[in-house]
Design an enzyme around this catalytic site. Structure first.
Site, PDB file in Angstrom:
ATOM      1  N   GLU A   1      -1.153  -1.227  -4.958  1.00 28.03           N
ATOM      2  CA  GLU A   1      -2.399  -0.500  -5.204  1.00 28.03           C
ATOM      3  C   GLU A   1      -2.123   0.679  -6.121  1.00 28.03           C
ATOM      4  OE1 GLU A   1      -6.015   0.114  -2.403  1.00 28.03           O
ATOM      5  OE2 GLU A   1      -4.618   1.748  -2.017  1.00 28.03           O
TER       6      GLU A   1
ATOM      7  N   ASP B   1       0.877  -1.176   0.000  1.00 28.93           N
ATOM      8  CA  ASP B   1       0.000   0.000   0.000  1.00 28.93           C
ATOM      9  C   ASP B   1       0.911   1.221   0.000  1.00 28.93           C
ATOM     10  OD1 ASP B   1      -2.270   1.633   0.174  1.00 28.93           O
ATOM     11  OD2 ASP B   1      -2.202   1.618   2.366  1.00 28.93           O
TER      12      ASP B   1
ATOM     13  N   ASP C   1      -2.422   0.810   7.299  1.00 26.93           N
ATOM     14  CA  ASP C   1      -1.749   0.669   6.007  1.00 26.93           C
ATOM     15  C   ASP C   1      -1.319  -0.784   5.779  1.00 26.93           C
ATOM     16  OD1 ASP C   1      -1.722   3.542   5.224  1.00 26.93           O
ATOM     17  OD2 ASP C   1      -0.515   3.715   7.043  1.00 26.93           O
TER      18      ASP C   1
END
Length: 162
Positions: free
Chosen positions: A66, A7, A138
């Site tokens: 992502e 992430d 996260d």
């Protein structure tokens, strides 16, 4: 097969490693790489070194990152894009294949709804990885990205040979 989910973030880069055996998933590790405020180059270098250390420690077979969404703050979006570049560079230099997923695709795969709340995502990650303790939000997102990648690879019947 081990999957590393990332992430991207300039201040906090979440990471999560899962092991995939058929349709079974097992949590291996998760964490957050932090960069202090200050010069951008120094911050990016810290993220890169931290991510390389995670890859060396956990030997993933593949990675997933992502995709960045564009927000109102162009400067913030650009900085996030640079952090995302580090999230792509480290696994690429390690020779890993990398999947990229939009945030809504991750949510749809993990929760079943593309606009799920963070709490719903975290709940479903806990369901799929029993006993997992998140090192932070996260890291939870990174595990969701890893789960998404593993499910998409299973759908394509991809085999990774170590």
């Amino acid at each position: 097969m081990r999957v590393l989910g990332i992430d991207p973030g300039l201040r906090n880069m979440g990471w999560g490693v899962i092991e995939v055996d058929g349709s079974r998933l097992r949590h291996v590790a998760n964490g957050v790489i932090h960069s202090e405020t200050g010069e951008l180059g120094v911050r990016l270098a810290a993220l890169y070194r931290g991510l390389c250390a995670v890859i060396a420690a956990h030997s993933p077979d593949t990675a997933a990152v992502e995709q960045t969404f564009v927000n109102k703050d162009a400067v913030g979006t650009l900085k996030l894009g640079q952090a995302r570049g580090i999230a792509l560079l480290a696994p690429a230099e390690a020779g890993l294949s990398i999947g990229e997923y939009a945030p809504n695709a991750v949510k749809k795969t993990v929760v079943g709804v593309g606009h799920a709340a963070k709490e719903q995502v975290q709940h479903m990650v806990r369901v799929q990885l029993p006993g997992v303790q998140f090192e932070g939000p996260d890291a939870a997102d990174a595990l969701a990205i890893a789960i998404c990648h593993s499910r998409h690879m299973q759908g394509r019947n991809v085999k990774v040979v170590a």
